[in-house]
Write an enzyme that holds these catalytic residues in place. Structure first.
Site, PDB file in Angstrom:
ATOM      1  N   SER A 282      43.234  42.623  41.259  1.00  6.87           N
ATOM      2  CA  SER A 282      42.398  43.521  42.044  1.00  6.87           C
ATOM      3  C   SER A 282      40.920  43.124  41.914  1.00  6.87           C
ATOM      4  O   SER A 282      40.547  42.032  42.327  1.00  6.87           O
ATOM      5  CB  SER A 282      42.649  44.972  41.616  1.00  6.87           C
ATOM      6  OG  SER A 282      42.100  45.867  42.550  1.00  6.87           O
TER       7      SER A 282
ATOM      8  N   ASP B  34      50.203  45.534  50.794  1.00  2.55           N
ATOM      9  CA  ASP B  34      49.195  46.147  49.926  1.00  2.55           C
ATOM     10  C   ASP B  34      48.445  47.249  50.681  1.00  2.55           C
ATOM     11  O   ASP B  34      47.751  46.974  51.657  1.00  2.55           O
ATOM     12  CB  ASP B  34      48.212  45.069  49.453  1.00  2.55           C
ATOM     13  CG  ASP B  34      47.248  45.569  48.387  1.00  2.55           C
ATOM     14  OD1 ASP B  34      47.164  46.800  48.193  1.00  2.55           O
ATOM     15  OD2 ASP B  34      46.584  44.730  47.749  1.00  2.55           O
TER      16      ASP B  34
ATOM     17  N   HIS C 129      50.058  47.049  46.078  1.00  4.29           N
ATOM     18  CA  HIS C 129      48.946  46.525  45.284  1.00  4.29           C
ATOM     19  C   HIS C 129      49.430  46.037  43.924  1.00  4.29           C
ATOM     20  O   HIS C 129      48.956  45.025  43.413  1.00  4.29           O
ATOM     21  CB  HIS C 129      47.883  47.603  45.119  1.00  4.29           C
ATOM     22  CG  HIS C 129      46.587  47.093  44.587  1.00  4.29           C
ATOM     23  ND1 HIS C 129      45.852  46.126  45.231  1.00  4.29           N
ATOM     24  CD2 HIS C 129      45.895  47.399  43.454  1.00  4.29           C
ATOM     25  CE1 HIS C 129      44.757  45.865  44.526  1.00  4.29           C
ATOM     26  NE2 HIS C 129      44.769  46.625  43.447  1.00  4.29           N
TER      27      HIS C 129
END
Length: 814
Positions: A678, A751, A785
């Site tokens: 991330s 995502d 994610h």
């Protein structure tokens, strides 16, 4: 190009498949524990369950609930004292979807999947029996059920439930011949909306969203249920146990009052937005009479399109019930127009209003909290943005917490109804000052399910992680309200990590703590510690699921940047390390701080149990690497401009870590890899573009082009047009020609995280490839994610290990 699923080395694959420790859910009175058995990792078929991406949500069309991938496979109830266990018999083919304890701990509302839809069942704790009370429940928003308190009995014998509408037909089908243009307008309003995913994009999306997101409300009377002794099949209630209320709608939230008559119902209404998710749509709040089903309007809330960055909606917001009054509304109102950039002596005020027949009659059908009516009494004004409100059991005193965004500062003060000045200041500190964190205030449940501050003899209890320069050492303190003086009630032993799990009360006074204990050699387990004894009673005895990890060496390392800013991280070394310099992996995630003192505080602990979760970087340690995890890479500076020096500070932090570990003889500075997930993935790509410290990198689910997030990212509060140079400097995509170290990019193909659309990785890969760089892009089907499916986790671990084995451990030019 598609590829087959890969497997990492057997030693790593065994860690992924290690038995999963059950989830533990503790009853509000801490007398009973619910163990939820589950798979170590869901299968790909669970992650690939059909989903609809609508209005910022992921909806499972089979269950009319939020899409999820982890489910309970078995339930076991256990008494805290004595350890008596009862296994719950689930209906055939069912998996457990969600839970909600009743306030008295006697029942658990449980949602199940595996039938024709989402089933709502009630688990009787005494008999371990299930009763399926609703066969077509609805949980697109929330859990789908809210306990209703009956003040006459002091129990919660009913549920306010969300139901699939009666007579709902088939879902609308897309007819390509009916498709027309999608049109959006900008009419001069300032709408600084941050990037979001899964938004509505067409009239058909709107139809499909309404079909699956609309629900009816109903009341389930549980007093009529009779639970047979343990051992029989699950039972079902009488058909008339569910009373439906008229009116299907997009019910965002349900909140029953302590008095049991009213509930606050929040509904999303049209016009829908194509720029933000459902929680930013216009809303209507109303009072639902739980006896008759009658509705009284409370408030209309406009769409959130014009809310300033880091601002709030104007008018009443954060509506909730007072925990000790039968039907008293409490809410917030902004005094600065909701704009943090506007100068104001006070930014927020807390308000309250008692709901009764006279008040409703006086409203004459108009919204009860319409700002034009000036309804309500002011409780208190706060200088900065309000962030929390906690009531004491007398219903007259309360704690009000506020947040100063300019200094990143928090303050909590004690107030009493009818007084202007606070009675005491209980804490006043930087939100980043972990060493000075006195801990959260302990709250205790009421029969209604509401929570109030636990107070004894003019003092309250606070539980903190106890972070310090040697690593976290959790504690519980007693704080005197009149003076703010604190004294230690409990503290974890040195070299261990034992923190509060639940407060145990007897006759209204604190009698014991349930704690969660772990150490480098002992897995997490619950203990009971009584106030009058130095010893403890073990409550659970979960075994070590991965004993092969106990040989890994772990320590907290501290070092400094060239300008003196203190840094830290957790260093892991292989079990068989012989003292020779090792290839090094730095796993990092940047965070922002206002001052270097708090930036240098240690935010990790070497005293916790080492566990392997998902695609963990610990895999590198088993392959003979040194791993620096949680490496401090704080970005220090004023909140409005700190990102202007992001690149220089990040490179300096990376250099300091490598030089420190090389000087110790742990790491070979010529064989260092950088990796992150991330925001850490963004940092990885940025470092590869701006320094030559790393032989290769791994970036998972990151954002690399800040022009695609033009209205802010992370803590950046300026827009692209206000800080153009910074946005461009923090876009590795625009520097792809400078990324010469090999970069492995991994991204979930679905995502939903704001700002990290899979396009970010795709475009960076194309840019690196197009400018002659070395890169590999792995797109994981059905994943979001984070990566959930067993097949995905194993594949990512295999890719990561192979990438660094080739480009970091092996030869080749750095």
């Amino acid at each position: 190009m598609s590829a087959r699923w890969k497997l990492p080395p057997d030693a790593i694959a065994r860690l992924v498949d290690a038995p999963a420790t059950p989830w533990v859910l503790t009853a509000p009175d801490a007398r009973t524990l619910l163990f939820v058995e589950h798979a170590a990792a869901p299968a790909l078929e669970d992650v690939a369950r059909p989903k609809l991406k609508l209005a910022g949500l992921r909806i499972d069309p089979r269950t009319d609930a939020r899409h999820q991938t982890a489910f309970g496979t078995g339930l076991v109830l256990r008494d805290r004292d004595g350890g008596r266990e009862r296994r719950v018999e689930l209906p055939p083919g069912r998996l457990v979807h969600g839970f909600s304890w009743s306030p008295d701990g006697a029942r658990i509302a449980t949602t199940l999947v595996g039938g024709e839809g989402l089933e709502l069942a009630v688990l009787d704790v005494a008999t371990a029996r299930l009763a399926v009370v609703v066969e077509r429940a609805h949980a697109v928003f929330g859990s789908g059920a809210d306990w209703i308190h009956d003040p006459r009995t002091g129990r919660c014998d009913a549920l306010l439930v969300s139901l699939v509408p009666r007579g709902r037909g088939a879902a609308p089908a897309l007819d390509p011949a009916r498709l027309g243009p999608s049109v959006q307008d900008a009419r001069g309003e300032v709408t600084p909306l941050r990037t979001q995913a899964d938004l509505l994009a067409s009239p058909f999306d709107e139809e499909l969203f309404e079909h699956h997101a609309r629900s009816e409300l109903g009341r389930v009377d549980l007093g009529r249920l009779e639970f047979a002794p343990h051992g029989g099949a699950p039972i079902r209630p009488a058909p008339d146990a569910v009373v439906r209320f008229d009116g299907a709608a997009l019910h965002l939230a349900l909140d029953s009052a302590p008095g049991g008559r009213w509930a606050i119902v929040t509904r999303a209404v049209k016009p829908f937005s194509y720029q933000m998710g459902v929680h930013g749509f216009p809303q209507e709040l109303e009072l639902l009479d739980l006896a008759t089903g009658a509705r009284h309007p409370l408030l209309g809330v406009p769409a959130a399109e014009n809310v300033p960055i880091e601002g709030v909606r104007t008018g009443p917001r954060a509506l909730r019930w007072h925990p000790l009054a039968p039907a008293r509304l409490v809410w917030l109102e902004a005094l600065d127009g909701g704009d943090p950039r506007v100068a104001a002596a006070h930014r927020d005020r807390w308000m309250e209003l008692d709901v009764d027949e006279c008040v409703l009659a006086d409203a004459r059908g108009a919204p009860l909290l319409d700002p034009r009516r000036a309804a309500g009494r002011e409780l208190v004004r706060v200088e900065h943005r309000a962030s929390a409100l906690f009531w004491f059991a007398d219903g007259e005193r309360f704690l009000a917490r506020e947040y100063d965004r300019e200094r990143r500062w928090t303050r909590m003060r004690l107030h009493a109804r009818g007084t202007v000045s606070p009675l005491a200041v209980l804490d006043d500190r930087s939100v980043h000052d972990r060493y000075g964190d006195p801990g959260g205030v302990l709250l205790v449940p009421l029969p209604s399910g509401r929570r109030v501050v636990h107070e004894e003899d003019g003092a309250l209890l606070r539980a903190s992680e106890g972070e310090n320069e040697r690593g976290a050492r959790p504690f519980v303190d007693r704080q005197v309200l009149a003076t703010g003086e604190r004294s230690r009630v409990f503290e974890s032993a040195e070299g261990e990590h034992e923190g509060l799990h639940a407060l145990v009360r007897e006759a209204g006074r604190a009698a014991a703590f349930l704690t969660r204990h772990e150490s480098p050699s002992a897995p997490p387990n619950l203990r009971l510690r009584r106030f009058d004894a130095s010893s403890f009673e073990p409550v659970t005895a979960f075994p070590d699921p991965t004993p092969e990890l106990r040989g890994i060496r772990k320590e907290l390392v501290r070092y400094a940047r060239a300008d003196g800013v203190e840094l830290s991280g957790k260093l892991y070394l292989p079990p068989d390390w012989d003292g020779a310099a090792l290839p090094l992996v730095i796993w990092a995630y940047p965070q922002d701080y206002v001052d270097p003192d708090t930036a240098g505080q240690v935010r990790d602990t070497p005293h916790a149990f080492t566990r392997f979760a998902g695609a963990s970087p610990l895999a590198f340690v088993l392959r003979g690497y040194a791993l620096l995890e949680g490496a401090s890479m704080p970005i220090v500076g004023p909140p409005g401009t700190m990102n202007d020096t992001f690149v220089e500070q990040s490179v300096a932090y990376a250099r300091a870590a490598i030089e420190h570990l090389a000087a110790r003889g742990v790491a070979d500075p010529r064989r260092v890899g950088i990796a992150g997930h991330s925001y850490g993935a963004f940092l990885t790509a940025l470092l590869l573009a701006n320094c030559d410290l790393f032989r290769a990198g791994i970036a998972r689910s990151g954002a690399y082009n800040r022009t695609l997030t033009p209205f802010g990212f992370q803590s950046e509060r300026r827009t692209l047009w206000e800080a153009r140079d910074t946005y461009l400097a923090l876009s590795p995509f625009l520097q792809a020609d400078r990324i010469r170290a090999p970069l492995l990019l991994v991204h979930g193909a679905e995502d939903p995280n704001p700002g990290t659309h899979p396009l970010q990785s795709e475009r960076l890969f194309h840019a690196i490839k197009g400018t002659g760089g070395v890169a590999r892009l792995v797109s994981l089907p059905h994943e979001g994610h984070a990566y959930r499916a067993r097949e995905s986790v194993l594949h990512v671990l295999a890719e990561m290990v192979e990438w660094f084995d080739e480009h970091v451990r092996g030869g080749g030019a750095a």
